[in-house]
Design an enzyme around this catalytic site. Sequence first.
Site, mmCIF file in Angstrom:
data_model
loop_
_atom_site.group_PDB
_atom_site.id
_atom_site.type_symbol
_atom_site.label_atom_id
_atom_site.label_comp_id
_atom_site.label_asym_id
_atom_site.label_seq_id
_atom_site.Cartn_x
_atom_site.Cartn_y
_atom_site.Cartn_z
ATOM 1 N N ASP A 1 8.957 -2.414 10.276
ATOM 2 C CA ASP A 1 8.701 -3.811 10.911
ATOM 3 C C ASP A 1 9.483 -3.916 12.083
ATOM 4 O O ASP A 1 8.842 -4.373 13.296
ATOM 5 C CB ASP A 1 9.150 -4.935 9.865
ATOM 6 N N ARG B 1 17.578 -9.306 7.639
ATOM 7 C CA ARG B 1 16.299 -9.322 7.723
ATOM 8 C C ARG B 1 16.043 -9.555 9.354
ATOM 9 O O ARG B 1 16.935 -9.904 10.210
ATOM 10 C CB ARG B 1 15.708 -10.695 7.093
ATOM 11 N N TYR C 1 17.928 -4.151 8.415
ATOM 12 C CA TYR C 1 16.621 -3.663 8.270
ATOM 13 C C TYR C 1 16.249 -2.320 8.623
ATOM 14 O O TYR C 1 16.959 -1.265 8.607
ATOM 15 C CB TYR C 1 15.645 -4.910 8.623
ATOM 16 N N TRP C 2 15.227 -2.440 9.596
ATOM 17 C CA TRP C 2 14.921 -1.132 10.183
ATOM 18 C C TRP C 2 15.702 -0.763 11.417
ATOM 19 O O TRP C 2 15.140 0.335 12.402
ATOM 20 C CB TRP C 2 13.415 -1.088 10.315
ATOM 21 N N SER D 1 0.740 -1.141 0.038
ATOM 22 C CA SER D 1 0.100 0.066 0.056
ATOM 23 C C SER D 1 0.914 1.400 0.116
ATOM 24 O O SER D 1 0.738 2.101 -0.705
ATOM 25 C CB SER D 1 -1.013 0.053 1.281
ATOM 26 N N TRP D 2 1.813 1.491 1.023
ATOM 27 C CA TRP D 2 2.397 2.809 1.114
ATOM 28 C C TRP D 2 3.554 3.001 -0.242
ATOM 29 O O TRP D 2 3.803 3.901 -0.648
ATOM 30 C CB TRP D 2 2.817 3.317 2.410
ATOM 31 N N ASP D 3 4.062 1.587 -0.441
ATOM 32 C CA ASP D 3 5.038 1.573 -1.801
ATOM 33 C C ASP D 3 4.395 2.065 -2.944
ATOM 34 O O ASP D 3 4.884 2.709 -3.776
ATOM 35 C CB ASP D 3 5.321 0.115 -1.821
ATOM 36 N N GLU E 1 17.244 -1.406 -1.137
ATOM 37 C CA GLU E 1 15.971 -1.015 -0.375
ATOM 38 C C GLU E 1 16.430 -0.253 0.884
ATOM 39 O O GLU E 1 15.829 0.815 1.354
ATOM 40 C CB GLU E 1 15.480 -2.686 0.432
HETATM 41 C C1 2M8 Z 1 8.625 -4.333 4.184
HETATM 42 O O1 2M8 Z 1 7.754 -5.159 5.035
HETATM 43 C C2 2M8 Z 1 7.174 -6.442 4.475
HETATM 44 C C3 2M8 Z 1 5.799 -6.728 5.329
HETATM 45 O O2 2M8 Z 1 4.941 -6.029 4.985
HETATM 46 C C4 2M8 Z 1 8.209 -7.573 4.592
HETATM 47 O O3 2M8 Z 1 9.338 -7.272 5.416
HETATM 48 O O4 2M8 Z 1 7.851 -8.698 4.064
HETATM 49 C C5 2M8 Z 1 8.773 -3.024 5.035
HETATM 50 O O5 2M8 Z 1 9.917 -2.389 4.765
HETATM 51 C C6 2M8 Z 1 7.334 -2.311 4.470
HETATM 52 O O6 2M8 Z 1 7.616 -0.687 4.963
HETATM 53 C C7 2M8 Z 1 7.233 -2.091 2.994
HETATM 54 O O7 2M8 Z 1 6.015 -1.624 2.652
HETATM 55 C C8 2M8 Z 1 7.363 -3.867 2.544
HETATM 56 C C9 2M8 Z 1 7.516 -3.642 0.919
HETATM 57 O O8 2M8 Z 1 8.568 -2.715 0.518
HETATM 58 O O9 2M8 Z 1 8.436 -4.381 3.215
#
Ligand code: 2M8
Length: 459
Positions: A177, A212, A370-371, A36-38, A414
Amino acid sequence: MTGSLTLAARAAYILRDNSTGLITKAAPTLYPHQWSWDAAFNAIGLATVDLPRARLELDSLFAGQWRNGMVPHIVFDPAADGYWPGPAEWECARFSEEASMLPATSGICDPPVHAIAVDRILAVAAAAGGRELEVTQGWARHLYPKLLAWHRFLARDRADKSTGLMTLFHGWESGTDNSPRWDVPYANVVVGPDLPAYVRRDKAHVADACQRPTDGEYDRYRWLVEEAKQAGYDAGLLREFGSFQVGDVLFTAIFAAANDLLAKLAGQLRKPDDVAELRDYAAQARAAVFCHVDEASGLAADVDLRTGSWLRTETIAGFAPLIAGGMPGYLREQLVSTLTGPRWAGHPGLRFALPPSTSPCSPVFNPECYWRGPVWPVFNWLLAWALRRDGEAGVAAQLRAGSLEQLSDGTFAEYYHPMTGAPLGSRDQSWTAAVALDWLLNEADGRADQVASGGQPAT
Ligand code: 2M8
């Protein structure tokens, strides 16, 4: 190092290659569906090269909107495989009457950046003028009720009564996440014995699994899906029984900013009652963010709604007030100097002067995972966008310049290692390419600024 034109061309090719014709996959193999936000960020990038495709991106996303207005965080491409958890795990249409039957979707949501994308697309169309503008205005008028339903869903089902913050029932809803901002609430999620067995698919798509989340984290992610199903994906029941409930300052700040822009669109469509309603949502969301600023650090703090405690880990979400907008000038200046200071973008060990997702001075900073520490270009685009909106053009330009230098390696990763600048996670990530395109093509010639009003949609 790549020149601007070559970089823009490469970014455009990535978006084209990641397109199924209807949706843009968030990444070629790691994320083969529409997020969605992507999708909103991708539409912003697409608008610079192909306005019809930008409009289609959001139309395809809203095709998965639920009856209650929720825009789900994933709209699944039936032709794609290789992502877990998929439709078989979410089983939304089985567990909720609100769910979209087709396309199949997930049962949670993402930060509401969509009205920001629509405003940006209208601005690009206004600069193009002519037929393109007319079509885009008509499109915005048709999309508007769906955006309104989405914002009403959030105000109705997700605004927490005591804090005013938007409530999330899964860390995935934050988009950040495994950010350490959620470590404490996740520690209290007890995975039940009936957690279905599973095989992770994500780790195969990155160079090193340490980039991850851990398996322990994934157990909890999967468990929360089970909980949401048992609650019929109903916010009321999740508030009673959900083991993860947080008030997210960043999500709330995005909601505030998006409501301002949706109110602007409502005004152009001559809907005064909607304008008042949306301005009210914006004011409430903004107040909730400002009420959760930690006095000592100046950063906003999320809240663990199950215990009422503030979550003060130094993550990029702390800059939520900058995204919400409407800060008194002196407070904004203080927060901007924190952003550019030694705990963040001014840290001496950084490869580029860009804020990492967690402060390098935090004990939980992890530069590869990751985050939990890497630099996210898409996030820096959002920060730069907000700063520019509020007249902080200098810092916004620094974020843009630093990011484009980072992206000149051409990998469109990413996320990036803050200290070495090495690309991490997926390559050819759509939203990274999209924000590069906006930075390179929109801001370079000031097109999006020419029409600050975003163009008048047809009424
Ligand atoms: C990441 O999240 C997904 C789950 O929704 C995953 O790791 O499988 C996050 O970075 C999220 O913010 C992003 O929208 C998504 C797709 O880029 O990946």
